[in-house]
Design a protein around this motif. Structure first.
Motif, PDB file in Angstrom:
ATOM      1  N   THR A  92       0.191  -2.077   9.999  1.00 63.51           N
ATOM      2  CA  THR A  92       0.761  -0.901  10.659  1.00 63.51           C
ATOM      3  C   THR A  92       0.407  -0.824  12.137  1.00 63.51           C
ATOM      4  OG1 THR A  92      -1.133   0.425   9.953  1.00 63.51           O
ATOM      5  CG2 THR A  92       0.827   0.452   8.528  1.00 63.51           C
ATOM      6  N   SER A  93       0.067  -1.936  12.735  1.00 63.65           N
ATOM      7  CA  SER A  93      -0.302  -1.925  14.153  1.00 63.65           C
ATOM      8  C   SER A  93       0.899  -1.734  15.079  1.00 63.65           C
ATOM      9  CB  SER A  93      -1.034  -3.214  14.517  1.00 63.65           C
ATOM     10  OG  SER A  93      -0.178  -4.326  14.337  1.00 63.65           O
ATOM     11  N   ALA A  94       2.110  -1.996  14.593  1.00 56.00           N
ATOM     12  CA  ALA A  94       3.295  -1.913  15.456  1.00 56.00           C
ATOM     13  C   ALA A  94       4.257  -0.814  15.017  1.00 56.00           C
ATOM     14  CB  ALA A  94       4.007  -3.257  15.462  1.00 56.00           C
ATOM     15  N   VAL A  95       3.764   0.233  14.363  1.00 53.87           N
ATOM     16  CA  VAL A  95       4.663   1.270  13.858  1.00 53.87           C
ATOM     17  C   VAL A  95       5.385   2.020  14.971  1.00 53.87           C
ATOM     18  CG1 VAL A  95       3.502   1.613  11.650  1.00 53.87           C
ATOM     19  CG2 VAL A  95       2.781   2.935  13.629  1.00 53.87           C
ATOM     20  N   ASN A  96       4.802   2.086  16.157  1.00 54.89           N
ATOM     21  CA  ASN A  96       5.442   2.802  17.263  1.00 54.89           C
ATOM     22  C   ASN A  96       6.521   1.982  17.953  1.00 54.89           C
ATOM     23  OD1 ASN A  96       3.906   5.179  16.985  1.00 54.89           O
ATOM     24  ND2 ASN A  96       2.203   4.210  18.033  1.00 54.89           N
ATOM     25  N   ASP A  97       6.578   0.694  17.677  1.00 52.14           N
ATOM     26  CA  ASP A  97       7.562  -0.196  18.291  1.00 52.14           C
ATOM     27  C   ASP A  97       8.884  -0.099  17.529  1.00 52.14           C
ATOM     28  OD1 ASP A  97       8.844  -2.172  19.709  1.00 52.14           O
ATOM     29  OD2 ASP A  97       7.802  -3.817  18.698  1.00 52.14           O
ATOM     30  N   LYS A 104       0.824  -1.203   0.000  1.00 51.29           N
ATOM     31  CA  LYS A 104       0.000   0.000   0.000  1.00 51.29           C
ATOM     32  C   LYS A 104       0.861   1.258   0.000  1.00 51.29           C
ATOM     33  CE  LYS A 104      -3.820  -2.151   2.500  1.00 51.29           C
ATOM     34  NZ  LYS A 104      -4.559  -2.186   3.763  1.00 51.29           N
ATOM     35  N   ASP A 105       2.131   1.120   0.311  1.00 43.31           N
ATOM     36  CA  ASP A 105       3.041   2.256   0.370  1.00 43.31           C
ATOM     37  C   ASP A 105       3.784   2.378  -0.956  1.00 43.31           C
ATOM     38  OD1 ASP A 105       4.380   4.398   1.762  1.00 43.31           O
ATOM     39  OD2 ASP A 105       6.130   3.089   1.874  1.00 43.31           O
ATOM     40  N   ALA A 106       3.402   3.372  -1.744  1.00 39.85           N
ATOM     41  CA  ALA A 106       4.012   3.571  -3.055  1.00 39.85           C
ATOM     42  C   ALA A 106       5.202   4.519  -2.948  1.00 39.85           C
ATOM     43  CB  ALA A 106       2.986   4.144  -4.023  1.00 39.85           C
ATOM     44  N   ALA A 107       6.165   4.327  -3.824  1.00 41.45           N
ATOM     45  CA  ALA A 107       7.345   5.192  -3.849  1.00 41.45           C
ATOM     46  C   ALA A 107       6.952   6.583  -4.329  1.00 41.45           C
ATOM     47  CB  ALA A 107       8.397   4.602  -4.778  1.00 41.45           C
ATOM     48  N   SER A 161      10.090  14.826  -1.874  1.00 42.29           N
ATOM     49  CA  SER A 161      10.136  14.806  -0.419  1.00 42.29           C
ATOM     50  C   SER A 161       8.715  14.957   0.117  1.00 42.29           C
ATOM     51  CB  SER A 161      11.010  15.950   0.081  1.00 42.29           C
ATOM     52  OG  SER A 161      11.046  15.969   1.479  1.00 42.29           O
ATOM     53  N   ILE A 162       8.353  14.125   1.097  1.00 43.68           N
ATOM     54  CA  ILE A 162       6.994  14.142   1.625  1.00 43.68           C
ATOM     55  C   ILE A 162       7.027  14.224   3.145  1.00 43.68           C
ATOM     56  CG2 ILE A 162       6.022  12.840  -0.304  1.00 43.68           C
ATOM     57  CD1 ILE A 162       6.012  10.384   1.557  1.00 43.68           C
ATOM     58  N   SER A 163       5.868  14.520   3.714  1.00 40.87           N
ATOM     59  CA  SER A 163       5.721  14.536   5.169  1.00 40.87           C
ATOM     60  C   SER A 163       4.422  13.822   5.510  1.00 40.87           C
ATOM     61  CB  SER A 163       5.705  15.975   5.679  1.00 40.87           C
ATOM     62  OG  SER A 163       5.522  15.979   7.066  1.00 40.87           O
ATOM     63  N   THR A 164       4.558  12.609   6.056  1.00 39.77           N
ATOM     64  CA  THR A 164       3.404  11.812   6.447  1.00 39.77           C
ATOM     65  C   THR A 164       3.627  11.296   7.863  1.00 39.77           C
ATOM     66  OG1 THR A 164       4.346   9.740   5.621  1.00 39.77           O
ATOM     67  CG2 THR A 164       3.033  11.037   4.049  1.00 39.77           C
ATOM     68  N   ASP A 165       2.632  10.607   8.374  1.00 44.90           N
ATOM     69  CA  ASP A 165       2.793   9.992   9.698  1.00 44.90           C
ATOM     70  C   ASP A 165       3.933   8.976   9.706  1.00 44.90           C
ATOM     71  OD1 ASP A 165       0.676  11.488  10.652  1.00 44.90           O
ATOM     72  OD2 ASP A 165      -0.799   9.888  10.390  1.00 44.90           O
ATOM     73  N   MET A 166       4.066   8.217   8.623  1.00 42.74           N
ATOM     74  CA  MET A 166       5.119   7.202   8.557  1.00 42.74           C
ATOM     75  C   MET A 166       6.508   7.829   8.455  1.00 42.74           C
ATOM     76  SD  MET A 166       3.813   4.252   9.003  1.00 42.74           S
ATOM     77  CE  MET A 166       4.923   3.013   8.374  1.00 42.74           C
ATOM     78  N   THR A 167       6.657   8.927   7.712  1.00 40.26           N
ATOM     79  CA  THR A 167       7.971   9.576   7.644  1.00 40.26           C
ATOM     80  C   THR A 167       8.319  10.207   8.990  1.00 40.26           C
ATOM     81  OG1 THR A 167       7.021  11.607   6.720  1.00 40.26           O
ATOM     82  CG2 THR A 167       7.902   9.983   5.159  1.00 40.26           C
ATOM     83  N   ALA A 195      21.843  11.385   7.022  1.00 36.51           N
ATOM     84  CA  ALA A 195      20.866  10.655   6.211  1.00 36.51           C
ATOM     85  C   ALA A 195      20.692   9.286   6.843  1.00 36.51           C
ATOM     86  CB  ALA A 195      21.343  10.511   4.776  1.00 36.51           C
ATOM     87  N   CYS A 196      19.445   8.870   6.960  1.00 38.71           N
ATOM     88  CA  CYS A 196      19.118   7.588   7.577  1.00 38.71           C
ATOM     89  C   CYS A 196      18.195   6.826   6.638  1.00 38.71           C
ATOM     90  CB  CYS A 196      18.434   7.839   8.923  1.00 38.71           C
ATOM     91  SG  CYS A 196      17.846   6.353   9.752  1.00 38.71           S
ATOM     92  N   ARG A 197      18.546   5.581   6.371  1.00 34.54           N
ATOM     93  CA  ARG A 197      17.679   4.709   5.566  1.00 34.54           C
ATOM     94  C   ARG A 197      17.074   3.689   6.511  1.00 34.54           C
ATOM     95  NH1 ARG A 197      19.096   1.920  -0.204  1.00 34.54           N
ATOM     96  NH2 ARG A 197      17.160   0.762  -0.397  1.00 34.54           N
ATOM     97  N   ILE A 198      15.757   3.615   6.521  1.00 37.52           N
ATOM     98  CA  ILE A 198      15.041   2.802   7.500  1.00 37.52           C
ATOM     99  C   ILE A 198      13.856   2.136   6.819  1.00 37.52           C
ATOM    100  CG2 ILE A 198      13.695   4.825   8.243  1.00 37.52           C
ATOM    101  CD1 ILE A 198      13.716   3.639  11.088  1.00 37.52           C
ATOM    102  N   GLN A 199      13.509   0.927   7.278  1.00 40.70           N
ATOM    103  CA  GLN A 199      12.367   0.208   6.713  1.00 40.70           C
ATOM    104  C   GLN A 199      11.508  -0.371   7.825  1.00 40.70           C
ATOM    105  OE1 GLN A 199      13.195  -2.926   3.894  1.00 40.70           O
ATOM    106  NE2 GLN A 199      11.082  -2.952   3.230  1.00 40.70           N
ATOM    107  N   TYR A 200      10.212  -0.204   7.657  1.00 39.98           N
ATOM    108  CA  TYR A 200       9.248  -0.830   8.565  1.00 39.98           C
ATOM    109  C   TYR A 200       9.093  -2.278   8.130  1.00 39.98           C
ATOM    110  CZ  TYR A 200       4.849  -1.783  10.968  1.00 39.98           C
ATOM    111  OH  TYR A 200       3.875  -2.337  11.763  1.00 39.98           O
ATOM    112  N   SER A 201       9.311  -3.210   9.045  1.00 39.03           N
ATOM    113  CA  SER A 201       9.413  -4.625   8.670  1.00 39.03           C
ATOM    114  C   SER A 201       8.092  -5.389   8.667  1.00 39.03           C
ATOM    115  CB  SER A 201      10.395  -5.329   9.611  1.00 39.03           C
ATOM    116  OG  SER A 201       9.937  -5.241  10.949  1.00 39.03           O
ATOM    117  N   LYS A 202       6.998  -4.799   9.118  1.00 40.40           N
ATOM    118  CA  LYS A 202       5.733  -5.531   9.206  1.00 40.40           C
ATOM    119  C   LYS A 202       4.852  -5.361   7.969  1.00 40.40           C
ATOM    120  CE  LYS A 202       6.282  -6.626  13.644  1.00 40.40           C
ATOM    121  NZ  LYS A 202       6.521  -7.918  14.135  1.00 40.40           N
TER     122      LYS A 202
END
Length: 144
Positions: free
Chosen positions: A125-130, A42-45, A49-55, A114-121
């Motif tokens: 998105t229930s564990a995004v704060n972990d 569901k997360d498209a490239a 530069s964007i500003s969302t809850d996930m960023t 610069a930081c490259r990071i990936q959400y692994s789930k």
């Protein structure tokens, strides 16, 4: 005899090149064009530069990682928001931001990292704060 070996070598080399061009390359193109490497998310490239809850969460988790990796005698002061943040798709992000680093025996230094990071789930998105649900792929710009 020496001239004969050179001619045989050239013919074999030309034959190998022809086999590669006629058989292997079209096969490789078919594999690359197939859905074999397609990742549906569901997360498209986005190239902008964007500003969302996930960023914002990616920025916060990058800052947490940097704090954990810093020396004990260093004091870190992070910016309130990232300078830039991009989504690479499939919940992978690049975050650019500033951090002010100060130590007991050194002057304050402003670093742009610069930081490259990936959400692994994935799409869950229930564990995004972990913090453990995120993988830090790399951080650069903090050292000289």
């Amino acid at each position: 005899m020496n001239k004969k070996k050179i001619i045989i070598f050239a013919v074999c080399l030309a034959g190998l090149l022809a086999i590669q061009i006629k058989f292997f390359l079209p096969f490789m193109y078919d594999i690359a064009a197939s859905d074999l490497f397609l990742v549906e998310s569901k997360d498209a490239a986005n190239p902008m530069s964007i500003s969302t809850d996930m960023t914002a969460l990616a920025f916060a988790h990058c800052n947490t990682y940097i704090k954990k990796e810093a020396d004990e005698d260093q004091s870190l002061s992070f910016a309130n928001q990232p300078t830039n943040a991009w989504t690479l798709g499939n919940y992978e992000y690049i975050v650019n931001a500033d951090v002010e680093i100060s130590g007991k025996d050194s002057p304050n230094v402003l670093r742009h990292y610069a930081c490259r990071i990936q959400y692994s789930k994935g799409d869950d998105t229930s564990a995004v704060n972990d913090f453990d649900s995120w993988n830090i792929e790399g951080v650069s710009g903090l050292t000289d």
